[in-house]
Design an enzyme around this catalytic site. Structure first.
Site, PDB file in Angstrom:
ATOM      1  N   MET A   1      63.447 -25.408  41.847  1.00 33.27           N
ATOM      2  CA  MET A   1      63.990 -26.705  41.526  1.00 33.27           C
ATOM      3  C   MET A   1      62.985 -27.483  40.656  1.00 33.27           C
ATOM      4  O   MET A   1      62.085 -26.900  40.082  1.00 33.27           O
ATOM      5  CB  MET A   1      64.343 -27.474  42.799  1.00 33.27           C
ATOM      6  CG  MET A   1      65.368 -26.751  43.664  1.00 33.27           C
ATOM      7  SD  MET A   1      66.959 -26.553  42.829  1.00 33.27           S
ATOM      8  CE  MET A   1      67.842 -25.567  44.034  1.00 33.27           C
ATOM      9  N   CYS A   2      63.078 -28.786  40.599  1.00 32.87           N
ATOM     10  CA  CYS A   2      62.293 -29.590  39.675  1.00 32.87           C
ATOM     11  C   CYS A   2      61.898 -30.910  40.330  1.00 32.87           C
ATOM     12  O   CYS A   2      62.289 -31.208  41.456  1.00 32.87           O
ATOM     13  CB  CYS A   2      63.096 -29.878  38.396  1.00 32.87           C
ATOM     14  SG  CYS A   2      63.881 -28.415  37.658  1.00 32.87           S
ATOM     15  N   ARG A   3      61.132 -31.707  39.599  1.00 30.41           N
ATOM     16  CA  ARG A   3      60.772 -33.069  39.981  1.00 30.41           C
ATOM     17  C   ARG A   3      60.978 -33.944  38.749  1.00 30.41           C
ATOM     18  O   ARG A   3      60.718 -33.508  37.627  1.00 30.41           O
ATOM     19  CB  ARG A   3      59.321 -33.173  40.430  1.00 30.41           C
ATOM     20  CG  ARG A   3      58.889 -32.238  41.576  1.00 30.41           C
ATOM     21  CD  ARG A   3      59.285 -32.784  42.949  1.00 30.41           C
ATOM     22  NE  ARG A   3      60.668 -32.447  43.281  1.00 30.41           N
ATOM     23  CZ  ARG A   3      61.282 -32.853  44.385  1.00 30.41           C
ATOM     24  NH1 ARG A   3      60.640 -33.629  45.255  1.00 30.41           N
ATOM     25  NH2 ARG A   3      62.523 -32.506  44.634  1.00 30.41           N
ATOM     26  N   ASN A 113      67.793 -32.280  38.837  1.00 35.26           N
ATOM     27  CA  ASN A 113      67.113 -31.413  39.794  1.00 35.26           C
ATOM     28  C   ASN A 113      68.173 -30.822  40.702  1.00 35.26           C
ATOM     29  O   ASN A 113      69.005 -31.551  41.249  1.00 35.26           O
ATOM     30  CB  ASN A 113      66.094 -32.189  40.629  1.00 35.26           C
ATOM     31  CG  ASN A 113      65.486 -31.340  41.729  1.00 35.26           C
ATOM     32  OD1 ASN A 113      65.234 -30.156  41.540  1.00 35.26           O
ATOM     33  ND2 ASN A 113      65.261 -31.936  42.892  1.00 35.26           N
TER      34      ASN A 113
END
Length: 277
Positions: A1-3, A113
């Site tokens: 995933m991401c931020r 995200n």
């Protein structure tokens, strides 16, 4: 995933938000506390408005944010009243510049995200639903970019919350047709350069983390010695995947299945429900 993070308010140097906080986005690229992965090093991007041009500038690169000299250079020199920043942890698509967020179309920016579950099964059907006039603007291979162009197709210019709600409904319908039980997982930020909309939703009802900063006037009362609060307007807000500091009272969790609007005047927090297209 991401931020990711979105900033709106008094013009500040990007460095003020990207690097200086104790748990800044740059720190999160190596030491995420609330993400699926601790490290988010599969590319990064920043996009910002100058206040003079309706179209945002965007810088994206495939390397990690923590040691990018170009990002460090612009952060010390670019001042903006509204900007997005994103650090990527790929969910399976290639690490390439066109897959880095934020994505831009005209005056709009978008970052995400999460993921569309089994996107490889849904990708063809979803791409065919994008307006043919927009399809050639899709440069990468991510589910996030397809989500963006579906939202543009479904009326982002006229009704951002409605367009995102219709986009989610389309993805869920396609996913269920392919036997995917929980197709959508998302925290999304989108802006036209004036307002910022942020969404937290998942088909399973267990979305990735998302927070917004408390009102500046409230924080001044709680922390009268915090000098940086004296230099920003009462309308300044941050929306973040995870808090940038441990300052008590500074961060509020965005409720599950909701979206917020940050704009000059009164901000809003509303219930989010997919809407059949």
């Amino acid at each position: 995933m991401c931020r990711w993070l979105a900033y709106s308010g008094t013009p500040v140097l990007l460095d003020t938000v990207l690097y200086k906080p104790a748990h800044s986005l740059i720190d999160q690229s190596l030491h995420s506390r609330l993400g699926v992965e601790t490290t988010n090093g599969d590319g990064f991007g920043v996009g910002w408005y100058t206040g003079e041009d309706a179209t945002p500038a965007v810088l994206r690169d495939i390397g990690p944010a923590w040691n990018n000299r170009t990002l460090r250079e612009i952060a010390d020199h670019v001042r903006s009243p509204l900007f997005f920043a994103h650090i990527r942890a790929s969910t399976g698509t290639a690490v390439q510049q066109s897959n880095c967020h934020p994505f831009r179309h005209g005056r709009w920016m978008w970052m995400h995200n999460g993921s569309i579950a089994d996107f490889h099964l849904l990708r063809r059907d979803l791409c065919l639903l994008v307006d043919p006039a927009l399809f050639t603007d899709i440069e990468g291979t991510t589910d996030s970019e397809v989500m963006f162009y579906l939202a543009v197709t479904l009326g982002l210019d006229q009704d951002p919350p409605g367009a995102v709600a219709r986009m989610v409904a389309v993805v869920e319908r396609s996913g269920h047709q392919h036997g995917v039980e929980f197709p959508m997982q998302m925290t999304v930020a989108v802006t036209d350069g004036e307002s910022v909309w942020a969404f937290r939703y998942s088909s399973q009802g267990a979305s990735r983390s998302l927070f917004y900063s408390s009102r500046v006037d409230t924080l001044r009362k709680l922390h009268p010695d915090a000098t940086f609060l004296r230099d920003v307007s009462d309308e300044t807000r941050l929306i973040v995947s995870e808090p940038l500091s441990d300052l008590p009272g500074a961060w509020q969790e965005v409720p599950e299945g909701s979206y917020g609007v940050v704009r000059p005047g009164a901000d809003e927090l509303c219930r989010f429900t997919p809407e059949p297209a």
